[in-house]
Design an enzyme around this catalytic site. Structure first.
Site, PDB file in Angstrom:
ATOM      1  N   PRO A   1     -40.344  -4.209  25.852  1.00 36.90           N
ATOM      2  CA  PRO A   1     -40.244  -4.366  27.225  1.00 36.90           C
ATOM      3  C   PRO A   1     -41.377  -3.679  28.074  1.00 36.90           C
ATOM      4  CG  PRO A   1     -38.398  -2.849  26.494  1.00 36.90           C
ATOM      5  CD  PRO A   1     -39.234  -3.470  25.379  1.00 36.90           C
ATOM      6  N   VAL A   2     -41.648  -4.162  29.299  1.00 37.79           N
ATOM      7  CA  VAL A   2     -42.690  -3.713  30.092  1.00 37.79           C
ATOM      8  C   VAL A   2     -42.304  -2.775  31.116  1.00 37.79           C
ATOM      9  CG1 VAL A   2     -44.494  -4.302  31.712  1.00 37.79           C
ATOM     10  CG2 VAL A   2     -43.974  -5.831  29.912  1.00 37.79           C
TER      11      VAL A   2
ATOM     12  N   GLY B   1     -45.572   0.584  25.633  1.00 34.63           N
ATOM     13  CA  GLY B   1     -46.015  -0.620  25.336  1.00 34.63           C
ATOM     14  C   GLY B   1     -47.313  -0.995  25.466  1.00 34.63           C
TER      15      GLY B   1
ATOM     16  N   GLY C   1     -41.224   3.051  29.626  1.00 30.40           N
ATOM     17  CA  GLY C   1     -41.173   4.418  29.036  1.00 30.40           C
ATOM     18  C   GLY C   1     -41.358   4.501  27.526  1.00 30.40           C
ATOM     19  N   LEU C   2     -41.777   3.124  27.068  1.00 29.63           N
ATOM     20  CA  LEU C   2     -41.810   3.299  25.384  1.00 29.63           C
ATOM     21  C   LEU C   2     -43.247   2.986  25.069  1.00 29.63           C
ATOM     22  CD1 LEU C   2     -38.812   0.559  25.072  1.00 29.63           C
ATOM     23  CD2 LEU C   2     -38.697   2.946  24.957  1.00 29.63           C
TER      24      LEU C   2
ATOM     25  N   ASP D   1     -50.748   8.667  25.774  1.00 35.07           N
ATOM     26  CA  ASP D   1     -49.749   8.274  24.646  1.00 35.07           C
ATOM     27  C   ASP D   1     -50.600   7.358  23.684  1.00 35.07           C
ATOM     28  OD1 ASP D   1     -47.566   9.157  25.450  1.00 35.07           O
ATOM     29  OD2 ASP D   1     -46.809   7.441  26.651  1.00 35.07           O
TER      30      ASP D   1
ATOM     31  N   LYS E   1     -42.809   3.788  21.094  1.00 33.51           N
ATOM     32  CA  LYS E   1     -42.350   4.999  20.698  1.00 33.51           C
ATOM     33  C   LYS E   1     -41.373   5.402  21.626  1.00 33.51           C
ATOM     34  CE  LYS E   1     -44.174   7.602  24.378  1.00 33.51           C
ATOM     35  NZ  LYS E   1     -43.154   8.129  25.547  1.00 33.51           N
TER      36      LYS E   1
END
Length: 317
Positions: free
Chosen positions: A99-100, A106, A103-104, A141, A11
């Site tokens: 990616p770790v 994961g 801010g996505l 999240d 996200k």
């Protein structure tokens, strides 16, 4: 042996406003969250023992009890002890594409996939709202990652209102492989620097959160107007992360100059993204950034906005 493979999308934040403090120690937030096609694959299989095992080949992903996917499985075992006793443990394999520490979301989307996978594996028949309620116990999240698509998130980020699907935009993302930003640090630093501007009374907090529902970016999303959405991108955490991390600030500047609709940092960073109106434009942005910053430590991805959360890819008996 039953098994499921699930697709767990990342996200991005199209909007992130820090409104004030909550009694539980979290921040009161108003956000617009968006799923994108960059995704991990989570394979979950019934185990012959009553143990929970997590596997992942990515060197930065822990496979012990600190992994959020492990915590999701442990939560399900605790909440549904009869099913756990009947069906046994689970083997979880995380195939990382997101990616770790970027801010996505994961880790959050992996946990969401485990909740959905175990619901199927143990034939629990949980509703989406029941899954989201469980997800809220794991992190702010995680409920959004269950639902996916486009949503307003308020409270500490776990109170969701779905918006019309925004599936017509392309996204270019960039992150330095060796760079990580602590989410806790970002929020704590923001509180230290800007806490005197926080709203404090409950009525003001509620009114400000409600205002996002009728705000400009939500209206632009309803029209699927990429130009207007890009103009209304907003992230309060840029105020503390960009001055502290000049690499991220430079990356954002280059993304802004690259010819897309608009650019911003996602969440607490350090990932920066640009919105684009076509695949061709996204490729041009990606090429521009790569040429402007030829650093091999900089990773770039091309994705699309998408309207789904966790999806079952395959199942087997």
């Amino acid at each position: 042996m039953h098994s499921y493979s699930l697709i767990a999308p990342a996200k991005i934040n199209l909007y992130l406003e820090i409104i004030g403090d909550r009694p539980d120690g979290y921040h009161e937030l108003a956000m617009v969250l968006q799923s994108i096609s960059l995704a991990d694959q989570i394979d979950i299989r019934a185990a012959s023992t009553d143990t929970i095992r997590v596997r992942c080949e990515h060197p930065q992903v822990p496979t012990d009890k600190s992994n959020l996917a492990y915590k999701a499985a442990a939560l399900m075992a605790n909440q549904f002890p009869d099913a756990f006793a009947q069906y046994g443990g689970v083997d979880i394999t995380i195939n990382k594409e997101i990616p770790v520490a970027a801010g996505l979301a994961g880790g959050s989307t992996n946990a969401a996939a485990v909740l959905v996978g175990i619901d199927l594996l143990w034939e629990l028949g949980l509703t989406q709202s029941e899954l989201e309620e469980l997800a809220g116990k794991l992190g702010s999240d995680v409920p959004f990652c269950i639902a996916g698509g486009t949503a307003i998130a308020t409270g500490r980020g776990n109170e969701l209102s779905q918006l019309p699907n925004l599936d017509n935009l392309y996204v270019v993302l960039g992150k330095y492989r060796s760079l990580a930003v602590s989410t806790a640090w970002a929020y704590q630093t923001y509180r230290q620097q800007f806490g005197d501007s926080y709203l404090t009374d409950t009525h003001s907090l509620t009114s400000r959160a409600a205002a996002v529902h009728s705000g400009p970016i939500v209206k632009a999303i309803a029209r699927k107007d990429g130009v207007q959405i890009a103009e209304k991108l907003h992230n309060d955490l840029e105020r503390v992360v960009l001055p502290e991390y000049p690499q991220v600030a430079q990356l954002r500047q280059v993304f802004q100059e690259a010819g897309g609709l608009g650019a911003m940092m996602s969440g607490s960073g350090p990932t920066v993204f640009a919105l684009c109106e076509s695949h061709e434009q996204a490729q041009q942005v990606q090429q521009y950034v790569r040429k402007a910053i030829p650093d091999p430590d900089l990773e770039l991805w091309l994705a699309q906005t998408c309207s789904t959360g966790i999806q079952v890819a395959t199942s087997a008996k």
